[in-house]
Structure formats: structure tokens, C-alpha cells
Enzyme design. Sequence first.
Site, PDB file in Angstrom:
ATOM      1  N   ASP A  12      66.048  27.713  18.035  1.00 15.37           N
ATOM      2  CA  ASP A  12      66.260  29.473  17.681  1.00 15.37           C
ATOM      3  C   ASP A  12      67.345  29.419  16.486  1.00 15.37           C
ATOM      4  O   ASP A  12      67.900  28.359  15.540  1.00 15.37           O
ATOM      5  CB  ASP A  12      66.559  29.722  19.290  1.00 15.37           C
ATOM      6  CG  ASP A  12      67.095  31.053  18.813  1.00 15.37           C
ATOM      7  OD1 ASP A  12      66.920  31.653  18.549  1.00 15.37           O
ATOM      8  OD2 ASP A  12      68.292  31.414  19.135  1.00 15.37           O
ATOM      9  N   ASP A  14      70.308  31.628  16.589  1.00 17.90           N
ATOM     10  CA  ASP A  14      71.288  32.479  16.727  1.00 17.90           C
ATOM     11  C   ASP A  14      72.171  31.311  17.803  1.00 17.90           C
ATOM     12  O   ASP A  14      71.284  31.526  18.490  1.00 17.90           O
ATOM     13  CB  ASP A  14      71.072  33.817  16.838  1.00 17.90           C
ATOM     14  CG  ASP A  14      70.647  34.857  15.976  1.00 17.90           C
ATOM     15  OD1 ASP A  14      71.072  34.186  14.262  1.00 17.90           O
ATOM     16  OD2 ASP A  14      70.651  36.091  15.832  1.00 17.90           O
ATOM     17  N   ASP A 140      69.496  28.651  22.992  1.00 17.24           N
ATOM     18  CA  ASP A 140      71.120  28.905  23.550  1.00 17.24           C
ATOM     19  C   ASP A 140      70.872  30.356  24.722  1.00 17.24           C
ATOM     20  O   ASP A 140      71.430  29.900  25.500  1.00 17.24           O
ATOM     21  CB  ASP A 140      71.513  29.239  22.506  1.00 17.24           C
ATOM     22  CG  ASP A 140      71.856  30.924  22.277  1.00 17.24           C
ATOM     23  OD1 ASP A 140      70.222  31.229  21.719  1.00 17.24           O
ATOM     24  OD2 ASP A 140      72.751  31.905  22.499  1.00 17.24           O
TER      25      ASP A 140
END
Length: 191
Positions: A12, A14, A140
Site C-alpha cells: 500500500d 499511504d 496499514d
Amino acid sequence: MTSRLPKLVAFDLDYTLWDLWIDTHVYPPIRRVGNAVNELRDRHEQKISFYRDIPEILHRLREADVTIAACSRTHAPDLARQALRLLLVPPPAGHKRETPTPAIEFFDQLEIYPGSKIRHFKELHKKTGLPYSEMLFFDDEHRNKEVESLGVTFCLVPNGVDDRTFERGLSEWRKRHPVEVAEDASGASGA
């Protein structure tokens, strides 16, 4: 202990590769200041850079011929791609005389658009032909663990990817695939 790696490692963006949400914390235009390595600035001088260990991790995966993918559900896909084009990754340790590389050149696959990570991984599977069991995903957000229903190994990244988290993800992937790992270590051909 074997050093076998998955055939595809996906990240990912961000709060996994960089410490912001590209679609809410960054105000275009973004730019590199001079020849700054691993650093961009937005209109308000907000800094955009990879977490400290990311450059070496990318070099390690590239050296091992692992397919690298970015999978992000951001609502600013064009801005995310632009950041990857502009960010310069420093040369690997011990090669300081080499030229920095645009980050986007490390990524073989880009699945950057709003929607489920299931969709992202189905696209990766279709485009690469790799089995889901050969994929490791760092993210996250716990909700994205849904990719495990496909057979992808998921590693939750609470504070961005660093060497320790990366090794934890690899260890988990290896634990889930002991037969393949044992076959590789013995020199026998795997699946």
C-alpha cells in the site's frame, strides 16, 4: 532457514511506504527541489518521502527479481503516480556513485484506484499470472486483510514498513509455505 522470497511483494502507499495520505495531506502541485533524493514538497512545503528503510527494501527486491506492486485505494491516483515518478530512490548501500532512480521504476505493477484490495489483487493475478500464494502484501489498514481470502499473505504495518516489519512479513509468508520453501532449499523444482 531459507531466503526464498515470494514472487510478488505488494505495498500500500499511504502510511505504508510514506507517512501521509496522498489524497488529504498533499496539495498539488508537487515538486522535487533540485536533485533532492527521497524528498518532494507540495504547495505548502509538506514533505513527501519514503520511510527510511524503503529504498534498501526496494533494491533488495529488485536484485532478487521479485515483482513489486503498489496497491492503493487512494482517491488521488494521479497524484500518487506523480509522486512515484518524481521521488528519487538513492542508490543501494555501497553504490553511492550510481545515479538515483525514480521510484516508479521499481514498481512492475500499479493498482492505484479507489476500491477493494480484493479487486487490486485479482487484477495483479490476471496481469502477472502469479498464484495468490506467491504474493505478500504490506498495508496499514486491518480491513485489507480481506486479501487473505484469495490466498495472499497479509502483513499489517502499524507504523510504516521498516526492515523489522519487512522481515516479519517474509517470515509469515515462509511459515505459510513450508513445502515450497523446503523444495526450493533442497534445489528441487517447486510449483
